[in-house]
Design an enzyme around this catalytic site. Structure first.
Site, mmCIF file in Angstrom:
data_model
loop_
_atom_site.group_PDB
_atom_site.id
_atom_site.type_symbol
_atom_site.label_atom_id
_atom_site.label_comp_id
_atom_site.label_asym_id
_atom_site.label_seq_id
_atom_site.Cartn_x
_atom_site.Cartn_y
_atom_site.Cartn_z
ATOM 1 N N VAL A 11 8.912 -8.215 -4.978
ATOM 2 C CA VAL A 11 8.907 -9.033 -3.774
ATOM 3 C C VAL A 11 9.981 -8.532 -2.805
ATOM 4 O O VAL A 11 10.944 -7.875 -3.213
ATOM 5 C CB VAL A 11 9.156 -10.510 -4.152
ATOM 6 C CG1 VAL A 11 10.548 -10.689 -4.726
ATOM 7 C CG2 VAL A 11 8.921 -11.439 -2.981
ATOM 8 N N ASP A 36 9.078 2.355 1.952
ATOM 9 C CA ASP A 36 9.488 1.856 3.266
ATOM 10 C C ASP A 36 9.640 2.963 4.306
ATOM 11 O O ASP A 36 9.627 2.688 5.508
ATOM 12 C CB ASP A 36 10.801 1.078 3.166
ATOM 13 C CG ASP A 36 10.595 -0.339 2.661
ATOM 14 O OD1 ASP A 36 9.430 -0.747 2.478
ATOM 15 O OD2 ASP A 36 11.604 -1.048 2.448
#
Length: 204
Positions: A11, A36
């Site tokens: 998460v 990312d």
């Protein structure tokens, strides 16, 4: 030459980067590929009916480019590390073992990538802790009002459900446990697998 590909998912603000960096520092001949870093430009990320940018989808990421990097490492991890200055140019590859740490919030949702993992870890924290941690982070662009409740958390639940349909071979980690305890447990797990493969290399 033997290799291990470790997936570190979880998460948002669950501790993925902390765990990945810890493993990289502890494990010889390792490197990190972080999901990312493959986000598409903001202007091409679509907006949902509520006006929220849909960052928490695979379509918001250059997954083809990420897969190229992972495949490049798998083809020749020694050369991959050498090109990035992570090992000496004249270092030997004899009997070496290499570890790739792939970190990201949707790494287990992309089937071609998920199939490459030898070990999978997923960090989870409850809603209230996640929301608090997210509110303390500074994003570019910043989260708009109600973004967490209106988009981030619902998408996390949706993506997690999809992930669990794709694979059951995931070790779930409690992100509320003391950080040192979580880091040590994962490192010990991977260290055992490294030792097992090294023993195999001597007996084959």
């Amino acid at each position: 030459m033997k290799t291990i590909i470790v997936g570190v998912g979880g998460v948002t603000n669950g501790g993925k980067s902390t765990l990945s960096q810890f493993l990289h520092q502890k494990i010889h001949n390792s490197c990190i590929i972080a999901q990312d870093t493959y986000f598409k430009d903001d202007f091409v990320v679509p907006v949902d009916s509520n006006g929220f940018k849909q960052y928490d989808t695979l379509d918001a990421l250059h997954m083809e480019e990420m897969m190229k990097e992972v495949c490049s490492w798998k083809k020749d991890p020694h050369e991959f590390l050498r090109r990035r200055g992570l090992i000496a140019k004249d270092s030997s590859t004899d009997d070496e073992l290499y570890v790739l740490i792939v970190e990201g919030f949707l790494i287990f949702n992309h089937r071609p990538l998920n199939e490459m993992f030898d070990m999978r870890y997923f960090l989870e924290i409850p809603y209230d802790v996640c929301k608090m941690r997210r509110s303390m982070r500074v994003y570019a662009p910043p989260d708009p009002p109600n973004y967490f409740d209106g988009y981030v958390w619902p998408m996390y639940l949706q993506n997690r459900e999809e992930m669990e349909r794709i694979t059951s071979e995931i070790v779930f980690l409690d992100g509320l446990k003391p950080k040192d305890e979580v880091l040590a447990a994962v490192y010990e797990d991977i260290h055992k697998e490294i030792a097992r493969l090294q023993v195999l290399s001597f007996t084959t």
